[in-house]
Design an enzyme around this catalytic site. Sequence first.
Site, short mmCIF file in Angstrom:
data_model
loop_
_atom_site.label_atom_id
_atom_site.label_comp_id
_atom_site.label_asym_id
_atom_site.label_seq_id
_atom_site.Cartn_x
_atom_site.Cartn_y
_atom_site.Cartn_z
N HIS A 268 31.52 -39.29 14.34
CA HIS A 268 32.04 -39.75 15.62
C HIS A 268 31.92 -41.27 15.71
O HIS A 268 31.27 -41.90 14.88
CB HIS A 268 31.31 -39.08 16.79
CG HIS A 268 29.84 -39.22 16.73
ND1 HIS A 268 28.99 -38.17 16.47
CD2 HIS A 268 29.05 -40.30 16.88
CE1 HIS A 268 27.75 -38.60 16.47
NE2 HIS A 268 27.76 -39.89 16.71
C1 T46 Z 1 24.83 -41.35 16.90
C2 T46 Z 1 24.06 -40.80 15.75
C3 T46 Z 1 23.40 -41.86 14.93
C4 T46 Z 1 21.57 -35.25 23.94
O1 T46 Z 1 21.49 -34.32 24.80
N1 T46 Z 1 21.11 -36.49 24.26
C5 T46 Z 1 21.16 -37.52 23.36
O2 T46 Z 1 20.73 -38.64 23.70
C6 T46 Z 1 21.73 -37.29 22.06
C7 T46 Z 1 21.83 -38.42 21.05
C8 T46 Z 1 22.17 -36.03 21.78
N2 T46 Z 1 22.08 -35.02 22.69
C9 T46 Z 1 22.53 -33.67 22.33
C10 T46 Z 1 24.04 -33.52 22.13
C11 T46 Z 1 24.13 -32.43 21.10
O3 T46 Z 1 24.11 -31.17 21.75
O4 T46 Z 1 21.96 -33.33 21.08
C12 T46 Z 1 22.85 -32.57 20.29
C13 T46 Z 1 23.08 -33.23 18.93
O5 T46 Z 1 23.83 -34.44 19.11
P1 T46 Z 1 24.89 -34.96 18.03
O6 T46 Z 1 25.55 -33.80 17.40
O7 T46 Z 1 25.76 -35.98 18.70
O8 T46 Z 1 23.92 -35.66 16.97
P2 T46 Z 1 24.33 -36.55 15.72
O9 T46 Z 1 23.15 -36.61 14.84
O10 T46 Z 1 25.61 -36.10 15.12
O11 T46 Z 1 24.61 -38.01 16.36
C14 T46 Z 1 23.57 -38.74 16.98
C15 T46 Z 1 24.07 -39.38 18.28
O12 T46 Z 1 24.63 -38.37 19.11
C16 T46 Z 1 25.11 -40.45 18.06
O13 T46 Z 1 25.28 -41.20 19.23
O14 T46 Z 1 25.35 -42.46 16.83
O15 T46 Z 1 23.11 -39.79 16.12
#
Ligand code: T46
Length: 136
Positions: free
Chosen positions: A49
């Site tokens: 993303h």
């Molecule tokens: C990024 C990379 C480096 C939350 O509820 N609060 C939060 O602050 C974050 C970061 C995530 N979440 C929830 C949303 C999803 O249900 O945690 C779950 C996993 O998030 P995501 O799939 O977006 O995680 P990554 O590792 O793909 O990405 C994350 C960050 O979301 C993103 O901003 O830059 O780490």
Amino acid sequence: MDIVTTDFPEHKNHTGALTVLEGGQHIPFDIARVYYIYEVPEGEIRGHHAHKTLQQYLICLQGTCEIMLDDGKQQRTICLTKPNRGLFVGVNMWRTMKFQENAILLVLASAPYEEEDYIRQYEGFLQYLQEQEGMS
Ligand code: T46
């Protein structure tokens, strides 16, 4: 593509190491949120993303994380292997993170979590970049 990495100050002696990050001095934005990613299976890739407004510093506290960045024109891969090294990731940057076993990735973010700030489709990301270019 400009890549900004920062080696934060390390205080090391025979008892171990301590790294310090001070808001206003080492991080170019006010830190509004801290999160960390761990227990990722070896070789797993996360991310896929970009963000419209969020700025972040990524720090691999343990193990190795490969961060792939794509600004729509160029791709770069940065390998984070040191717990005192931070990688700045700004806006309009598609990112994926590949984790080695037991890696822990710490993230300092400039804003609270907001799903509307994410672009989660690569085609949508390229279209968003074109719109941004058209506006400038
Ligand atoms: C990024 C990379 C480096 C939350 O509820 N609060 C939060 O602050 C974050 C970061 C995530 N979440 C929830 C949303 C999803 O249900 O945690 C779950 C996993 O998030 P995501 O799939 O977006 O995680 P990554 O590792 O793909 O990405 C994350 C960050 O979301 C993103 O901003 O830059 O780490």
